[in-house]
Design an enzyme around this catalytic site. Structure first.
Site, short mmCIF file in Angstrom:
data_model
loop_
_atom_site.label_atom_id
_atom_site.label_comp_id
_atom_site.label_asym_id
_atom_site.label_seq_id
_atom_site.Cartn_x
_atom_site.Cartn_y
_atom_site.Cartn_z
N LYS A 15 -65.32 -13.36 15.87
CA LYS A 15 -64.33 -12.76 14.68
C LYS A 15 -63.07 -13.11 15.00
O LYS A 15 -62.22 -13.61 14.03
CB LYS A 15 -64.47 -11.27 14.72
CG LYS A 15 -65.68 -10.60 14.36
CD LYS A 15 -65.44 -9.04 14.25
CE LYS A 15 -64.91 -8.55 15.71
NZ LYS A 15 -65.99 -8.55 16.51
N ARG A 90 -64.79 0.37 12.96
CA ARG A 90 -65.97 0.25 13.55
C ARG A 90 -66.93 1.52 13.80
O ARG A 90 -67.82 1.45 14.29
CB ARG A 90 -65.54 -0.04 15.11
CG ARG A 90 -65.21 -1.72 15.49
CD ARG A 90 -65.22 -1.79 17.03
NE ARG A 90 -64.24 -2.73 17.23
CZ ARG A 90 -64.28 -3.36 18.24
NH1 ARG A 90 -65.10 -3.34 19.08
NH2 ARG A 90 -63.22 -4.36 18.38
N ARG A 129 -66.60 -16.53 28.47
CA ARG A 129 -65.57 -16.49 28.15
C ARG A 129 -64.56 -16.20 29.13
O ARG A 129 -64.66 -15.42 29.88
CB ARG A 129 -65.27 -15.24 26.84
CG ARG A 129 -63.84 -15.23 26.36
CD ARG A 129 -64.02 -14.39 25.14
NE ARG A 129 -64.03 -13.06 25.32
CZ ARG A 129 -63.91 -12.14 24.08
NH1 ARG A 129 -63.85 -12.76 23.10
NH2 ARG A 129 -64.34 -11.01 24.44
N ARG A 162 -62.20 -11.21 31.16
CA ARG A 162 -61.95 -9.72 30.88
C ARG A 162 -63.08 -8.88 31.54
O ARG A 162 -64.28 -9.15 31.50
CB ARG A 162 -61.99 -9.83 29.45
CG ARG A 162 -60.65 -9.60 28.60
CD ARG A 162 -60.92 -9.77 27.19
NE ARG A 162 -61.80 -8.79 26.63
CZ ARG A 162 -61.82 -8.69 25.29
NH1 ARG A 162 -61.33 -9.75 24.49
NH2 ARG A 162 -62.78 -8.01 24.66
N ARG A 173 -71.06 -2.69 24.83
CA ARG A 173 -70.38 -3.22 23.66
C ARG A 173 -71.46 -3.38 22.55
O ARG A 173 -71.42 -3.02 21.43
CB ARG A 173 -69.64 -4.27 23.99
CG ARG A 173 -68.15 -3.80 24.83
CD ARG A 173 -67.71 -4.87 25.27
NE ARG A 173 -67.21 -5.94 24.55
CZ ARG A 173 -66.65 -7.34 24.76
NH1 ARG A 173 -66.84 -7.80 26.10
NH2 ARG A 173 -66.24 -8.00 23.95
P1 ADP Z 1 -64.98 -7.11 21.19
O1 ADP Z 1 -65.07 -6.88 19.80
O2 ADP Z 1 -65.13 -8.54 21.51
O3 ADP Z 1 -65.69 -5.95 21.80
P2 ADP Z 1 -62.13 -6.40 21.21
O4 ADP Z 1 -61.09 -7.02 21.72
O5 ADP Z 1 -62.26 -5.87 19.53
O6 ADP Z 1 -63.53 -6.81 21.64
O7 ADP Z 1 -62.02 -4.76 21.60
C1 ADP Z 1 -61.94 -4.33 22.75
C2 ADP Z 1 -62.24 -2.79 23.16
O8 ADP Z 1 -61.04 -2.20 22.47
C3 ADP Z 1 -63.44 -2.39 22.59
O9 ADP Z 1 -64.64 -2.33 23.60
C4 ADP Z 1 -63.03 -0.91 22.51
O10 ADP Z 1 -62.96 -0.28 23.69
C5 ADP Z 1 -61.63 -0.96 21.96
N1 ADP Z 1 -61.50 -0.95 20.53
C6 ADP Z 1 -61.03 -1.97 19.64
N2 ADP Z 1 -61.20 -1.75 18.39
C7 ADP Z 1 -61.50 -0.36 18.23
C8 ADP Z 1 -61.83 0.42 17.23
N3 ADP Z 1 -61.86 0.11 16.07
N4 ADP Z 1 -62.57 1.46 17.56
C9 ADP Z 1 -62.65 2.13 18.90
N5 ADP Z 1 -62.56 1.18 19.83
C10 ADP Z 1 -61.76 -0.10 19.49
#
Ligand code: ADP
Ligand code: ZN
Length: 217
Positions: A15, A90, A129, A162, A173
């Site tokens: 994404k 989400r 990654r 990370r 996740r």
């Molecule tokens: P990924 O999609 O690879 O899990 P992101 O960088 O998008 O990683 O998000 C990292 C973390 O940030 C998520 O695991 C969550 O804890 C938090 N996060 C990001 N966006 C949201 C969201 N829309 N709702 C809830 N938590 C979020």
């Protein structure tokens, strides 16, 4: 034309990379709630302190908290012409909160792009990654390795993994995605907003497919 896009998909589907490139092409801001939250954590703000635990464990951050962060970003001038949302909404609750936020300014979403990849692809990508500590550039030990081991090609910064790319957090996740985010896909499909792209291939190929899926917007 104003474009309001959402990119939806499991962690590791690509994404972020795709959103970045498409955003540059359409001259739209790329808004990643993951990046926004990581900034809050790094700056040790109140929001950051509240979000940190969930983020480290690979769990979702509270809907209201992440929405407040997003709203602040959407209120900046550059988002008026449109945006690509990466990693938000989400949950169904976030879908509703986003609809409300857009309604307030008389707007709605134009397209939701579902970026998909298999579980096998995802685990392989996430566990390999690495990211530059200094400039944030992403690497993959298999498909996009740095020239010098452990060092960024661009700035020589140190590469790190990370915390939420470690095995246990990846599992969490994917679980959160299956339970909380997948239902959103059917919702947007029924609304006629959904487009789909398979991203199991290499970056450039996935990117072409994504551009194809967005044709005509
Ligand atoms: P990924 O999609 O690879 O899990 P992101 O960088 O998008 O990683 O998000 C990292 C973390 O940030 C998520 O695991 C969550 O804890 C938090 N996060 C990001 N966006 C949201 C969201 N829309 N709702 C809830 N938590 C979020
Ligand atoms: Zn770097």
């Amino acid at each position: 034309m104003t474009k309001r896009l959402v990119f939806l998909g499991p962690p590791g589907a690509g994404k972020g990379t795709i959103a970045n490139r498409i955003a540059a092409k359409f001259n739209l801001p790329h808004i990643s709630t993951g990046d926004l939250l990581r900034k809050e954590v790094a700056a040790e703000t109140e929001v950051g302190k509240k979000a940190k635990g969930e983020m480290l464990r690979g769990e979702l951050v509270n809907d209201e908290l992440v929405t407040a962060v997003l709203r602040k970003r959407l209120s900046q001038g550059d988002a008026a012409k449109g945006f690509i949302l990466d990693g938000y909404p989400r949950t169904m609750k976030q879908v509703e909160l986003l609809e409300n936020a857009l309604k307030e300014i008389g707007e709605k979403l134009d397209v939701v792009l579902h970026i998909d990849a298999s579980q096998k692809t995802i685990i392989k990508r996430l566990s390999n990654r690495r990211q530059c500590k200094r400039c944030g550039k992403l690497y993959n030990l298999v498909s996009l390795p740095p020239k010098n081991k452990g060092r960024c090609d661009v700035c020589q910064g140190e590469l790190f993994q990370r915390k939420d790319d470690e095995q246990e957090a990846i599992k969490k996740r994917l679980q959160a995605y299956g339970q909380r985010t997948k239902p959103i896909i059917s919702y947007y499909k029924e609304k006629g907003l959904l487009r789909e792209v398979d991203c199991n291939g290499e970056i450039e190929e996935n990117l072409l497919n994504a551009e194809e899926a967005l044709k005509g917007i």
